[in-house]
Design an enzyme around this catalytic site. Structure first.
Site, PDB file in Angstrom:
ATOM      1  N   TYR A  31       6.575  22.149 -28.272  1.00 16.95           N
ATOM      2  CA  TYR A  31       8.050  21.774 -28.608  1.00 16.95           C
ATOM      3  C   TYR A  31       9.090  22.942 -28.838  1.00 16.95           C
ATOM      4  O   TYR A  31       8.627  24.066 -28.776  1.00 16.95           O
ATOM      5  CB  TYR A  31       8.495  20.802 -29.680  1.00 16.95           C
ATOM      6  CG  TYR A  31       8.307  21.466 -30.955  1.00 16.95           C
ATOM      7  CD1 TYR A  31       7.086  21.793 -31.696  1.00 16.95           C
ATOM      8  CD2 TYR A  31       9.577  21.882 -31.678  1.00 16.95           C
ATOM      9  CE1 TYR A  31       7.020  22.350 -32.830  1.00 16.95           C
ATOM     10  CE2 TYR A  31       9.410  22.231 -32.713  1.00 16.95           C
ATOM     11  CZ  TYR A  31       8.339  22.614 -33.470  1.00 16.95           C
ATOM     12  OH  TYR A  31       8.173  23.374 -34.713  1.00 16.95           O
ATOM     13  N   ARG A  50      10.106  30.162 -23.565  1.00 15.03           N
ATOM     14  CA  ARG A  50       9.042  29.948 -24.366  1.00 15.03           C
ATOM     15  C   ARG A  50       8.225  28.656 -24.336  1.00 15.03           C
ATOM     16  O   ARG A  50       7.283  28.494 -24.383  1.00 15.03           O
ATOM     17  CB  ARG A  50       9.585  30.157 -25.778  1.00 15.03           C
ATOM     18  CG  ARG A  50       8.639  30.441 -26.881  1.00 15.03           C
ATOM     19  CD  ARG A  50       9.035  30.799 -28.382  1.00 15.03           C
ATOM     20  NE  ARG A  50       9.910  29.847 -28.939  1.00 15.03           N
ATOM     21  CZ  ARG A  50      10.520  30.018 -29.847  1.00 15.03           C
ATOM     22  NH1 ARG A  50      10.389  30.954 -30.640  1.00 15.03           N
ATOM     23  NH2 ARG A  50      11.301  29.338 -30.414  1.00 15.03           N
ATOM     24  N   LYS A 149       3.939  27.074 -29.613  1.00 11.98           N
ATOM     25  CA  LYS A 149       4.881  26.098 -30.591  1.00 11.98           C
ATOM     26  C   LYS A 149       4.371  24.742 -30.488  1.00 11.98           C
ATOM     27  O   LYS A 149       4.940  24.121 -29.581  1.00 11.98           O
ATOM     28  CB  LYS A 149       6.268  26.514 -30.141  1.00 11.98           C
ATOM     29  CG  LYS A 149       7.317  25.986 -31.331  1.00 11.98           C
ATOM     30  CD  LYS A 149       8.744  26.620 -31.201  1.00 11.98           C
ATOM     31  CE  LYS A 149       9.460  26.037 -32.042  1.00 11.98           C
ATOM     32  NZ  LYS A 149       9.185  25.987 -33.443  1.00 11.98           N
ATOM     33  N   GLU A 182       4.472  35.034 -41.358  1.00 12.14           N
ATOM     34  CA  GLU A 182       5.952  34.524 -41.113  1.00 12.14           C
ATOM     35  C   GLU A 182       6.195  33.238 -42.237  1.00 12.14           C
ATOM     36  O   GLU A 182       5.152  32.980 -42.670  1.00 12.14           O
ATOM     37  CB  GLU A 182       6.223  34.049 -39.801  1.00 12.14           C
ATOM     38  CG  GLU A 182       4.966  33.009 -39.288  1.00 12.14           C
ATOM     39  CD  GLU A 182       5.277  32.559 -37.794  1.00 12.14           C
ATOM     40  OE1 GLU A 182       6.311  32.673 -37.326  1.00 12.14           O
ATOM     41  OE2 GLU A 182       4.154  31.992 -37.339  1.00 12.14           O
TER      42      GLU A 182
HETATM   43  N1  PMP Z   1       8.102  30.809 -36.759  1.00 14.73           N
HETATM   44  C1  PMP Z   1       7.873  29.498 -36.860  1.00 14.73           C
HETATM   45  C2  PMP Z   1       6.447  29.138 -37.122  1.00 14.73           C
HETATM   46  C3  PMP Z   1       9.010  28.649 -36.263  1.00 14.73           C
HETATM   47  O1  PMP Z   1       8.666  27.322 -36.335  1.00 14.73           O
HETATM   48  C4  PMP Z   1      10.210  29.229 -35.712  1.00 14.73           C
HETATM   49  C5  PMP Z   1      11.035  28.193 -35.457  1.00 14.73           C
HETATM   50  N2  PMP Z   1      11.132  27.975 -34.245  1.00 14.73           N
HETATM   51  C6  PMP Z   1      10.470  30.586 -35.891  1.00 14.73           C
HETATM   52  C7  PMP Z   1       9.386  31.362 -36.618  1.00 14.73           C
HETATM   53  C8  PMP Z   1      11.539  31.275 -35.600  1.00 14.73           C
HETATM   54  O2  PMP Z   1      11.789  31.069 -34.032  1.00 14.73           O
HETATM   55  P1  PMP Z   1      13.154  31.149 -33.543  1.00 14.73           P
HETATM   56  O3  PMP Z   1      14.187  32.215 -33.821  1.00 14.73           O
HETATM   57  O4  PMP Z   1      12.962  31.035 -32.057  1.00 14.73           O
HETATM   58  O5  PMP Z   1      13.942  29.630 -33.817  1.00 14.73           O
END
Ligand code: PMP
Length: 288
Positions: A31, A50, A149, A182
């Site tokens: 997703y 992505r 993702k 993260e």
């Molecule tokens: N890490 C994880 C595990 C996430 O789910 C997200 C949200 N998509 C992010 C980092 C941040 O990614 P983005 O800046 O593309 O939203």
């Protein structure tokens, strides 16, 4: 609200997926979360790229290409008369007999949801948020690569439950080596001696689209940055700390495990980067 399901827009009440869908049965799918400002999706091409990368890593063929997805995302905003919006594109392996083999599913399920964006309270930007370091570790890249993702989000959900129990906004997860990776839905940065530092992709993170932009903006502002390994000690000793993601943009962190970061207020580099982020977004919205 209208939801796109497989091949058409249907009213939300009719947007239902089979109990035999492998997304439901196994979390088999991918997703993206996107954000639209004033009716335009920021970094749409990057999110679609992505989605394609995530899908190809699990050998899932997207049912439609990026041009069609672009049209569908825009149509989802138009139909629902949305301006500031939160969108989610979900692609699961599809409906099939019970069993792990993806070949049991004839065609992927595609869902596009667009919702009004519920703004975060300005106070969290003005005051910063607290985070914890979770006991739950991030998935090993050799097990389920964080760069996919995927719909299989239990790793992050378990850490989020820890954050909630501790009254914290976000939980940071460590990898198998004990380095910071993260947050459950965000990337993390620290500022140490005026230098911006963030875990490298090799540490086992999702390569966030906001993270990428923030690194680019830092270089434009002349703030030195590095993608590296970060320890919990780096975090507690940092002058500044912030989270990034598509919906929260650049969010200051002022406490980790109950301990103050820096002077306990959002830092100057964090503020400058958020202002640059918003300026960049506004240039995009004004068509520059
Ligand atoms: N890490 C994880 C595990 C996430 O789910 C997200 C949200 N998509 C992010 C980092 C941040 O990614 P983005 O800046 O593309 O939203």
């Amino acid at each position: 609200m209208w939801v796109y399901l497989n091949d058409k827009f249907v009213p939300q009440e009719e947007a239902v997926v089979s109990v035999f869908d492998h997304g439901f049965l196994y979390g088999d799918g991918v997703y993206e979360t996107l954000r639209a400002y004033r009716g335009r999706v920021f970094k749409l091409a990057e999110h679609l790229a992505r989605l394609e990368r995530s899908a190809s890593r699990i050998q899932l063929r997207l049912p439609v290409g990026p041009e069609r997805l672009t049209d569908l995302v825009r149509e989802a905003l138009r139909r629902n008369q949305l301006s500031d919006s939160y969108l989610r594109i979900t692609v699961s392996r599809g409906t099939g007999e019970i069993g792990l083999d993806p070949a049991l599913c004839k065609a992927p399920t595609l869902v596009i949801i667009a919702r009004p964006f519920q703004p975060y309270p300005e106070s969290i930007y003005a005051e910063g948020v607290s985070v914890i370091v979770a006991r739950t570790r991030r998935n090993l890249p050799e097990a389920l690569p964080p760069q996919v993702k995927s719909l299989n989000f239990l790793n992050n959900i378990l850490a989020k439950m820890e954050a909630k129990a501790a009254g914290a906004h976000e939980a940071l997860m460590l990898n198998h080596r004990g380095d910071i990776t993260e947050g459950t839905t965000s990337n993390v940065f620290v500022v140490q001696e005026g230098r911006l530092r963030t875990p490298s992709v090799e540490c086992g993170i999702l390569d966030g689209i906001t993270r990428e932009l923030v690194l680019q903006l830092a270089s434009e502002l002349g703030v030195p940055s590095e993608e590296t390994r970060l320890t919990v000690e780096d975090l507690t000793r940092a002058e500044e700390c912030f989270l990034t993601n598509t919906t929260q943009e650049v969010l200051p962190v002022t406490r980790v495990d109950g301990r103050m970061i820096g002077d306990g207020r959002p830092g100057g580099i964090t503020r400058r980067l958020h202002a640059s982020f918003r300026a960049c977004r506004d240039r995009f919205l004004d068509g520059a």
